[in-house]
Design an enzyme around this catalytic site. Structure first.
Site, PDB file in Angstrom:
ATOM      1  N   GLU A  54     -15.485  37.940  -6.423  1.00  0.00           N
ATOM      2  CA  GLU A  54     -16.655  38.659  -5.936  1.00  0.00           C
ATOM      3  C   GLU A  54     -17.040  39.759  -6.929  1.00  0.00           C
ATOM      4  O   GLU A  54     -16.185  40.522  -7.387  1.00  0.00           O
ATOM      5  CB  GLU A  54     -16.309  39.264  -4.573  1.00  0.00           C
ATOM      6  CG  GLU A  54     -17.382  40.138  -3.959  1.00  0.00           C
ATOM      7  CD  GLU A  54     -16.927  40.759  -2.645  1.00  0.00           C
ATOM      8  OE1 GLU A  54     -17.789  41.268  -1.909  1.00  0.00           O
ATOM      9  OE2 GLU A  54     -15.695  40.739  -2.364  1.00  0.00           O
ATOM     10  N   LYS A 123     -24.230  37.826   0.196  1.00  0.00           N
ATOM     11  CA  LYS A 123     -23.182  38.042   1.186  1.00  0.00           C
ATOM     12  C   LYS A 123     -23.804  38.306   2.550  1.00  0.00           C
ATOM     13  O   LYS A 123     -24.746  39.090   2.681  1.00  0.00           O
ATOM     14  CB  LYS A 123     -22.311  39.224   0.757  1.00  0.00           C
ATOM     15  CG  LYS A 123     -21.048  39.449   1.565  1.00  0.00           C
ATOM     16  CD  LYS A 123     -20.177  40.504   0.895  1.00  0.00           C
ATOM     17  CE  LYS A 123     -18.859  40.713   1.609  1.00  0.00           C
ATOM     18  NZ  LYS A 123     -17.989  41.678   0.892  1.00  0.00           N
ATOM     19  N   CYS A 179     -16.169  36.973   0.589  1.00  0.00           N
ATOM     20  CA  CYS A 179     -15.169  37.879   1.155  1.00  0.00           C
ATOM     21  C   CYS A 179     -15.237  38.023   2.677  1.00  0.00           C
ATOM     22  O   CYS A 179     -14.777  37.154   3.406  1.00  0.00           O
ATOM     23  CB  CYS A 179     -15.259  39.232   0.470  1.00  0.00           C
ATOM     24  SG  CYS A 179     -13.720  40.194   0.668  1.00  0.00           S
TER      25      CYS A 179
END
Length: 684
Positions: A54, A123, A179
Site C-alpha cells: 500500500e 481504498k 488494507c
C-alpha cells in the site's frame, strides 16, 4: 519433449507473487527502482501477477507530506516509469500510490500491464482510530464522483468495483482491495469473488504489533476460504517511519484457507514470495458448492456493479515450467506428524461413533467380523474394539472369525490369531475349504477334479463362502456383520460383488482409503490407543504384502501367488488418482502432472519420506497406473458402488456411496478420460 505438459499454466495454475521492496519515505524514484527490480525477478520466474505494498511509491508513513504537490507529482512520475517499463514485462503489476482525482486525494492501487494502466482502485475503508489518521489525508472510494479518470493521455477506469481478467488465462480474474478493506465485516473482495474474481489482492501497509501476525493469518485464511479464492496479502517493510510504529514486511498467500507461501518477517532487504495457485480447483469448488452462486444471486445488485477489465499477457506457455508448489504424495494423509496424529484420532472417533450409533439404534450388542490377518480387517477390528469400550460392553462381544482357504498363508493365519488375542475378542477359526470344494463340485469346476484351474470362479467361491458364513453366523448369534473393504478397493472394483467382501450390514471402512488405513494401524501400534502391547502384531500386518490370497502359490514360495498391487497398481498412486479425480474432477492429464510433481525422483535426499515411503515413479509408470484407474473406475466398477452397505463418510476426500458423494451410471464409458491420456507424454 512436450513442454506444454510440463508447464503449470497448461493445467489451470497461475504463478503469483507478493513483493516487499525496501522503501524510502517520500522518495518515489528510489521506490520505483526497487519495485521494478522485484517485478523483473517475478517475470523471470514466470509469474503472471505481482503485488506490492500500500502506497509503496511514496511509502505509507508520509503523514501530512501527502498534501505536498512535489511528492504527489513525483509519485505520478514514478507510476509513469512503471507503466513504460511494463511494456517489456509479461505480467501484471499492482502498485500503491496517492492519486489526485477531482480535487480529492485517494489511496490507490494501480493495475499495470503491457504499457498501460488497466485500472485504478481507491481504498474503500479509511481507518481513523488508534494510530491511524487516514481520513486526515485521504478520501474514501465512496466519495468519488467519477468512475474513470484521464491519466497519461488515456481514460482509465476508476473505482473499487473492478475485476481484472487475463484473456489468455481466463480463470485468472483478480480483484484489488487495500488494507483496512479486508478488516471490515463485509470486505469488498467478498462481492468481487461473487462477481467472478478467483484471486484477491490486498495492498497493505499494516504496522506490526504483538500478535498481529497471527491475526493476519486468521483474517486472510478465512477470507480466502469463504470466498473460495486465492488471497495475496502485502505489508510494508524496512524503510517506513518508526516515529510511532514499527513494520515487519509480512507477505502471505493463501488458497481456500490453506497457506501456500509466507515471507520471513523483519527483513532488511527487499524480498519476494511466489505461489502456484490452482485456479481450476477454485473454479471446481465454486461449481460444486451451489450456495456460492446462491449468495451471488442474493447480492445481485452489488455483484452487477463490477466492471471487467481485460488484458492479454505474454505468459511463458511454451516453456518448461514445473510446479514450485509442494504436492503431497499422500493427499489423504497429512505430512506433518502432529497433524497426522490429530487426523488419525479424528478418523477413529468418526468410525467408532458411527458404529456405536448403528449398534444402539438396532438394539444389537454383538458384531461379527472376518479377520484375515491383513490390513483392512485389522483396522476394522480395532474400530470394533474401541466401540465396545465406549459402549461399556466386553470385547468378547466381537465375534471374530478367521477363515483359511486354499491359498491362506501360514503368516496371515498366524497374524489373524495373534491380532484377535491382543484385541481380546471372541476368536474362532472356520476352515472354508470343505464348503468351497462342495460348491466347486456342484459347479462342475475342474478344480473339484484335481485340476489346477484358478479362475475368477475359483476365487469368488472362496470370497463368497467367507461372507456367507459371516451373515449366517450373525443371524445365529444375534449380531451384525462389520464390513472391512476400503475406499480404494471400491474405487477400483477390487471386491467380490454381492455375497462377497462387497457386502456387510455396516462397513466402518467404506470411505477410508488404503493409504490412510495403513497410517491408522501404524498410529495405533505406536500409541497403543486401542490395544496395549500389541504394537509388534500390528507392525507385522503392515509389513505383509497385500494379497487376497485366493490363488495357491508354488510349493516353497514365500511370496503369495497374488500380489494385489501387481494387478491394479500401487495403492499410493491409485489413492492419489482417486483423490484428485473424485474430489476435484480433474482431467487425467492434470492428475498425471500433479502426480509427476509429487512422485518423481527429486535427487534431494528425501527418500524415505515422512510417511516411510521409499518409492519414486517416472512418468511412464504414472501414466500406466492411471490408465488402470480410469478403466476400472469409470467403465467397469460403478455397479458395485451403486449398492454399497451403509458406512460413515470420514473426510473431504469424498466417499463413493450413492447416498453420499458419488452418483454415477453403472453403464458409462471411460472414453473421454482415456482419450485425455494422449496428452500425457510417455517419457519426461
Amino acid at each position: 519433449m512436450n513442454n506444454r505438459f510440463f508447464n503449470l499454466y497448461s493445467h489451470g495454475f497461475a504463478r503469483v507473487a507478493v513483493a516487499i521492496p525496501r522503501c524510502r519515505i517520500a522518495d518515489p524514484a528510489y521506490n520505483v527502482e526497487q519495485t521494478l527490480t522485484l517485478a523483473r525477478q517475478a517475470a523471470a520466474e514466470g509469474a503472471a501477477l505481482v503485488a506490492f505494498p500500500e502506497l509503496g511509491l511514496s511509502a505509507y508513513s508520509c503523514d501530512d507530506l501527502f498534501h505536498q504537490k512535489a511528492l504527489l507529482d513525483a509519485c505520478e512520475d514514478g507510476l509513469r516509469a512503471i507503466v513504460e517499463a511494463s511494456s517489456t514485462l509479461p505480467l501484471a503489476m499492482v502498485v500503491g500510490l496517492p492519486l489526485r482525482v477531482n480535487h480529492q486525494l485517494f489511496n490507490c492501487a494501480a493495475v499495470v500491464a503491457n504499457g498501460r494502466v488497466l485500472g485504478l482502485v481507491p481504498k474503500s475503508f479509511l481507518p481513523n482510530y488508534g494510530e491511524f489518521y487516514e481520513s486526515r489525508q485521504f478520501s474514501a472510494a465512496e466519495s468519488a464522483a467519477v468512475d474513470c479518470v484521464e491519466l497519461f493521455g488515456e481514460i482509465v477506469p476508476f473505482g473499487p468495483d473492478q475485476v481484472f481478467e487475463v484473456e489468455n488465462l481466463p480463470l485468472l480474474r483478480f480483484h484489488v482491495e487495500i488494507c483496512e478493506d479486508v478488516w471490515v465485516p463485509v470486505p469488498p473482495s467478498s462481492f468481487a469473488a461473487m462477481a467472478g474474481a478467483t484471486v484477491l489482492v490486498n495492498l497493505s501497509a499494516s504496522n506490526v504489533l504483538v500478535g498481529k501476525s497471527t491475526y493476519r493469518h486468521q483474517l486472510v485464511s478465512q477470507q480466502s476460504a469463504r470466498c473460495m479464492a486465492a488471497y495475496l496479502y502485502t505489508s510494508a517493510g524496512r524503510g517506513e517511519s518508526t516515529t510511532d510504529m514499527a513494520w515487519d514486511g509480512q507477505s502471505i498467500i493463501y488458497e481456500k484457507g490453506e497457506m501456500l507461501a509466507e515471507s520471513a518477517r523483519f527483513l532488511d532487504e527487499s524480498h519476494i514470495i511466489y505461489a502456484d495457485v490452482d485456479l481450476e480447483r477454485l473454479s471446481q469448488e465454486r461449481m460444486r458448492a451451489t450456495t456460492f452462486a446462491q449468495s451471488a444471486r442474493r447480492h445481485a445488485d452489488e455483484v452487477a456493479r463490477f466492471r471487467v477489465q481485460r488484458v492479454k499477457l505474454a505468459l511463458p506457455f511454451e516453456a518448461t515450467l514445473p510446479l514450485s508448489r509442494e504436492i503431497e504424495r499422500f493427499p489423504y494423509v497429512p505430512a506433518d506428524r502432529a497433524l497426522r496424529d490429530e487426523r488419525c484420532t479424528e478418523v477413529y472417533n468418526i468410525q467408532v461413533q458411527a458404529l456405536i450409533q448403528r449398534l444402539s439404534s438396532s438394539g444389537i450388542q454383538k458384531v461379527v467380523i472376518g479377520v484375515s490377518g491383513g490390513l483392512d480387517s485389522t483396522h476394522a477390528l480395532l474400530v470394533c474394539a474401541a466401540a465396545m469400550d465406549r459402549l461399556g460392553l466386553p470385547r468378547t462381544n466381537i465375534l471374530a472369525y478367521t477363515m483359511p482357504g486354499f491359498a491362506t498363508s501360514g503368516r496371515t493365519l498366524q497374524q489373524a490369531h495373534a491380532l484377535m488375542e491382543v484385541v481380546g475378542c471372541t476368536a474362532r477359526e472356520i476352515d472354508i475349504r470343505p464348503s468351497c470344494l462342495q460348491m466347486l463340485k456342484d459347479l462342475n469346476h475342474p478344480f473339484a477334479e484335481g485340476k489346477e484351474q484358478y479362475d475368477v470362479t475359483f476365487e469368488n467361491v472362496q470370497a463368497g463362502e467367507r461372507t456367507n458364513h459371516l451373515f449366517r453366523l450373525a443371524n445365529h448369534l444375534n449380531a451384525i456383520v462389520i464390513g472391512t473393504g476400503d475406499l480404494s478397493e471400491l474405487a477400483l472394483g477390487w471386491c467380490t460383488y454381492g455375497v462377497g467382501d462387497h457386502m456387510s450390514h455396516y462397513n466402518v471402512n467404506a470411505s477410508v482409503p488404503k493409504t490412510l488405513i495403513a497410517h491408522l494401524v501404524r498410529w495405533v501400534a505406536e500409541t497403543g490407543a486401542v490395544v496395549k502391547g500389541g504394537g509388534e502384531v500390528l507392525l507385522n500386518v503392515l509389513n505383509t504384502e497385500i494379497s487376497p490370497e485366493l490363488v495357491p502359490g508354488k510349493e516353497g514360495d514365500d511370496k503369495p501367488a497374488q500380489i494385489t498391487e501387481n494387478v491394479i497398481g500401487p495403492y499410493e498412486l491409485q489413492d492419489f488418482n482417486l483423490y484428485y479425480i473424485l474430489r476435484y474432477g480433474f482431467t487425467p492429464s492434470k492428475v498425471a502432472f500433479l502426480s509427476y510433481s509429487a512422485w518423481r525422483a527429486k535427487n534431494e535426499g528425501r527418500w524415505p519420506d515422512e510417511h516411510g515411503a521409499r518409492n519414486e515413479y517416472d512418468l511412464a509408470a504414472i501414466k500406466r497406473v492411471l490408465a488402470i484407474f480410469l478403466w476400472r473406475f469409470f467403465k467397469t466398477s460403478q455397479f458395485k458402488r451403486s449398492c454399497v452397505p451403509n458406512g460413515p463418510k470420514v473426510g473431504n476426500g469424498g466417499s463413493l456411496s450413492p447416498r453420499g458423494d458419488w452418483r454415477a451410471p453403472s453403464d458409462s464409458e471411460a472414453t473421454v478420460w482415456l482419450d485425455d491420456l494422449a496428452n500425457i507424454p510417455d517419457t519426461q
